[in-house]
Enzyme design. Sequence first.
Site, PDB file in Angstrom:
ATOM      1  N   HIS A  13      44.529  53.723 -63.449  1.00  0.00           N
ATOM      2  CA  HIS A  13      44.452  54.821 -64.414  1.00  0.00           C
ATOM      3  C   HIS A  13      43.103  54.860 -65.122  1.00  0.00           C
ATOM      4  O   HIS A  13      42.490  55.927 -65.230  1.00  0.00           O
ATOM      5  CB  HIS A  13      45.558  54.752 -65.471  1.00  0.00           C
ATOM      6  CG  HIS A  13      45.278  55.718 -66.584  1.00  0.00           C
ATOM      7  ND1 HIS A  13      45.542  57.071 -66.477  1.00  0.00           N
ATOM      8  CD2 HIS A  13      44.652  55.556 -67.780  1.00  0.00           C
ATOM      9  CE1 HIS A  13      45.115  57.691 -67.560  1.00  0.00           C
ATOM     10  NE2 HIS A  13      44.571  56.792 -68.372  1.00  0.00           N
ATOM     11  N   GLN A  26      12.385  47.046 -69.494  1.00  0.00           N
ATOM     12  CA  GLN A  26      12.845  46.238 -70.621  1.00  0.00           C
ATOM     13  C   GLN A  26      12.043  46.650 -71.867  1.00  0.00           C
ATOM     14  O   GLN A  26      11.619  47.800 -71.955  1.00  0.00           O
ATOM     15  CB  GLN A  26      12.687  44.739 -70.300  1.00  0.00           C
ATOM     16  CG  GLN A  26      13.642  44.237 -69.207  1.00  0.00           C
ATOM     17  CD  GLN A  26      15.087  44.120 -69.707  1.00  0.00           C
ATOM     18  OE1 GLN A  26      15.386  44.186 -70.915  1.00  0.00           O
ATOM     19  NE2 GLN A  26      16.025  43.981 -68.765  1.00  0.00           N
ATOM     20  N   CYS A  68      49.907  58.229 -63.714  1.00  0.00           N
ATOM     21  CA  CYS A  68      50.486  59.171 -64.678  1.00  0.00           C
ATOM     22  C   CYS A  68      51.505  60.106 -64.025  1.00  0.00           C
ATOM     23  O   CYS A  68      52.425  60.581 -64.683  1.00  0.00           O
ATOM     24  CB  CYS A  68      49.376  59.969 -65.357  1.00  0.00           C
ATOM     25  SG  CYS A  68      48.390  58.927 -66.470  1.00  0.00           S
ATOM     26  N   CYS A  82      46.676  63.823 -67.419  1.00  0.00           N
ATOM     27  CA  CYS A  82      46.038  63.105 -66.305  1.00  0.00           C
ATOM     28  C   CYS A  82      46.882  63.290 -65.049  1.00  0.00           C
ATOM     29  O   CYS A  82      48.103  63.213 -65.084  1.00  0.00           O
ATOM     30  CB  CYS A  82      45.912  61.626 -66.650  1.00  0.00           C
ATOM     31  SG  CYS A  82      45.214  60.613 -65.321  1.00  0.00           S
ATOM     32  N   ASP A 107      27.155  52.024 -65.075  1.00  0.00           N
ATOM     33  CA  ASP A 107      28.216  51.109 -64.665  1.00  0.00           C
ATOM     34  C   ASP A 107      28.708  50.405 -65.916  1.00  0.00           C
ATOM     35  O   ASP A 107      27.950  50.252 -66.881  1.00  0.00           O
ATOM     36  CB  ASP A 107      27.691  50.042 -63.693  1.00  0.00           C
ATOM     37  CG  ASP A 107      26.907  48.969 -64.422  1.00  0.00           C
ATOM     38  OD1 ASP A 107      25.738  49.220 -64.778  1.00  0.00           O
ATOM     39  OD2 ASP A 107      27.477  47.886 -64.685  1.00  0.00           O
ATOM     40  N   CYS A 131      46.474  61.398 -62.275  1.00  0.00           N
ATOM     41  CA  CYS A 131      46.328  60.232 -61.397  1.00  0.00           C
ATOM     42  C   CYS A 131      47.692  59.763 -60.913  1.00  0.00           C
ATOM     43  O   CYS A 131      48.733  60.117 -61.449  1.00  0.00           O
ATOM     44  CB  CYS A 131      45.565  59.104 -62.091  1.00  0.00           C
ATOM     45  SG  CYS A 131      46.558  58.026 -63.139  1.00  0.00           S
ATOM     46  N   ASP A 157      23.413  44.200 -58.520  1.00  0.00           N
ATOM     47  CA  ASP A 157      22.461  43.780 -59.550  1.00  0.00           C
ATOM     48  C   ASP A 157      21.662  42.600 -58.992  1.00  0.00           C
ATOM     49  O   ASP A 157      21.937  42.108 -57.901  1.00  0.00           O
ATOM     50  CB  ASP A 157      23.175  43.438 -60.856  1.00  0.00           C
ATOM     51  CG  ASP A 157      24.145  42.274 -60.706  1.00  0.00           C
ATOM     52  OD1 ASP A 157      24.151  41.623 -59.644  1.00  0.00           O
ATOM     53  OD2 ASP A 157      24.912  42.025 -61.651  1.00  0.00           O
ATOM     54  N   SER A 158      20.670  42.156 -59.744  1.00  0.00           N
ATOM     55  CA  SER A 158      19.769  41.124 -59.216  1.00  0.00           C
ATOM     56  C   SER A 158      20.315  39.725 -59.417  1.00  0.00           C
ATOM     57  O   SER A 158      19.766  38.769 -58.867  1.00  0.00           O
ATOM     58  CB  SER A 158      18.415  41.229 -59.913  1.00  0.00           C
ATOM     59  OG  SER A 158      18.544  40.794 -61.259  1.00  0.00           O
ATOM     60  N   GLY A 159      21.347  39.589 -60.205  1.00  0.00           N
ATOM     61  CA  GLY A 159      21.882  38.269 -60.501  1.00  0.00           C
ATOM     62  C   GLY A 159      21.319  37.687 -61.788  1.00  0.00           C
ATOM     63  O   GLY A 159      21.902  36.780 -62.375  1.00  0.00           O
ATOM     64  N   ASP A 162      14.894  40.698 -63.144  1.00  0.00           N
ATOM     65  CA  ASP A 162      14.303  40.860 -64.471  1.00  0.00           C
ATOM     66  C   ASP A 162      14.872  39.830 -65.440  1.00  0.00           C
ATOM     67  O   ASP A 162      15.847  39.145 -65.125  1.00  0.00           O
ATOM     68  CB  ASP A 162      14.577  42.269 -65.011  1.00  0.00           C
ATOM     69  CG  ASP A 162      16.062  42.499 -65.296  1.00  0.00           C
ATOM     70  OD1 ASP A 162      16.914  41.911 -64.577  1.00  0.00           O
ATOM     71  OD2 ASP A 162      16.392  43.249 -66.224  1.00  0.00           O
TER      72      ASP A 162
END
Lengths: 365, 365
Positions: free
Chosen positions: B349, B203, B323, B318, B280, B320, B78-80, B132
């Site tokens: 998990h 935006q 599990c 699941c 994300d 994984c 990300d841009s911070g 931004d």
Amino acid sequence: MRRARLLTPHGPVETPVFMPVGTQATVKGVPQDILEQLGVQILLGNTYHLYLRPGIEQVRELGGLHRFMSWPRAILTDSGGFQVFSLSELRKVTEEGVTFRSHLDGSLHFLSPETAMAAQIGLGADIIMAFDECTEYPADLQRVRASMEMTLRWAERSKKYFEEHKFEVPWNSHHPSAVSRQQNPDTGKQTEGCTQALFGIVQGGMDLALRKESAERTIEIGFDGYAIGGLSVGEPRALTREVVEATLEYLPQDKPLYLMGVGTPEEIVEYAKLGVDMMDCVLPTRAARHGLLFTSEGKVSIKQARYAGDQGPLDPNCDCRVCRRYSRAYLRHLYATNEVLAQVLNTVHNLSFYLDTMQRVRHSI
Amino acid sequence: MRRARLLTPHGPVETPVFMPVGTQATVKGVPQDILEQLGVQILLGNTYHLYLRPGIEQVRELGGLHRFMSWPRAILTDSGGFQVFSLSELRKVTEEGVTFRSHLDGSLHFLSPETAMAAQIGLGADIIMAFDECTEYPADLQRVRASMEMTLRWAERSKKYFEEHKFEVPWNSHHPSAVSRQQNPDTGKQTEGCTQALFGIVQGGMDLALRKESAERTIEIGFDGYAIGGLSVGEPRALTREVVEATLEYLPQDKPLYLMGVGTPEEIVEYAKLGVDMMDCVLPTRAARHGLLFTSEGKVSIKQARYAGDQGPLDPNCDCRVCRRYSRAYLRHLYATNEVLAQVLNTVHNLSFYLDTMQRVRHSI
């Protein structure tokens, strides 16, 4: 120095062996599959902690400690005595046992040879320890003798309770793979060789004559293995070594010998050479959490700014998953930013270093 | 809903994709090899945190973020800007940029379109974001327009700086595998297609007309992909969806579209179906640290006493590594005893659940 193979209900253990400490049914921060990949053969669990949380009956109902924590290999539990003395708010030691308050919530509990055995049978470790009093250091001779005598009486009571209850391990009814091993395939009867092993603990402080007497009288009671307790309690290292060396003289060569709570990488090599078969210590895992890492080039305090730009591996001679993948700069960043991954990776490396060290000792024999 | 493959300098990314958040060059508690095994294709790094620690120049000197954290696959930073607004003690926003105090030590810093680009070029992520202003919610129309206009001016400056410096990524000189890709094998000259990609951010608050205008004018500047920013800032979920749906209408179908900071397992499916390619969110990792686990049968708060004796897996559907191996009782014990392994296993998990959810979406297309 000697090499052997202990056969436990949950697999063989090649000795000399270092046992990582998994206090609360976990080696702090390290998943069990990584412990397996590291070559951990046997873990140490702390009865005192597991007794308080989640509780012995809870673990028993869940099939025992192996199944509870999903650890298929061998486990040894301590008796809880040492941690009652070091962690709890102590109430009272009597001939009968120890009344103490939990360090967690102040609740009142009682641990004796009988209840400590019952707890360890409920947890179902492969190797369990007699309930002893770890004599404080320094202590005068009269105090050391009195403490040793009580440990001997407690050892007798521990063995008596164990012999009467040793088939009550949780795997008998719960652990599928253990059940088959527990029963004679012809008769379906339980066979003695497949239950827990009970180790006695030699005390006697730093007095070599008392150590000799403690060893001889503990052997007289008769155990599956013998531990040297009451060391690493603040005494100088040279004294530890002297007492270990002397005590080993009085212990049987045909039984596993366990030195409790030891030591640095150099010390575990040294004691293995003296003939110790089993050792445990919080040092590799606790030091890792404080950013203190053991390497073939000496100790590294990874928090130091000098590592911020260091692209090299933590230990150029280490083949562990941490040294293969990450730089000192990254490990330093994780530690400096208080990231949980620092603890995970540091612990994996330190354990790897200890286990590799012991493997080299085995291969050198 | 659409399926595609993004080609980045560090490998392909199948979309729609969920990007786990690795704020400080680590997904909290999870070693990189486990992230690879989980099928993580692209990680999100936070420029604000990395700018403060270990610092951009430090990461650049160590070969960039991929090499620093030993992550061979794609990374987006990300841009911070967002975290300057949410974490730091804000000093002053001007046309030039933002002066702020570090949340760590109060030190004074300045971030602008140019310095944010320089930072992200120094980190060397595969995809970087224009600087931004994330408009607060609620805000009146005049404020939203003014904020949007500034974001557009900052977008132009971001692009200008990026175009002038985009070949200064650290892999050019340090990253061995990237070097070969960076150069045309015949001429040895750097080829444009192998450097970072820059995404613009739409935006416009919750006003659909402003969203349309922001989208159109951002496209006019011209970016490699487009993100929808300024959502998940406290507005009702129905409004989020309405704004996303409307904004997607105005964005080009031949570019990757990224919805920032979203969402629950249900939401990521919903937005993928609307045509979002990338998402994300800290939810799976942050919730894991609070013992809140996502399963095919709904949310599980593993701290609850009802799980203390529950031998079943966390999620019976699941596959994984958590599990497959551990019981709810064990996970509950780890959480109740505040063990670090709780965070490790819970995070593994939850990430697995998110990644599997997105994979099912891809397979359904």
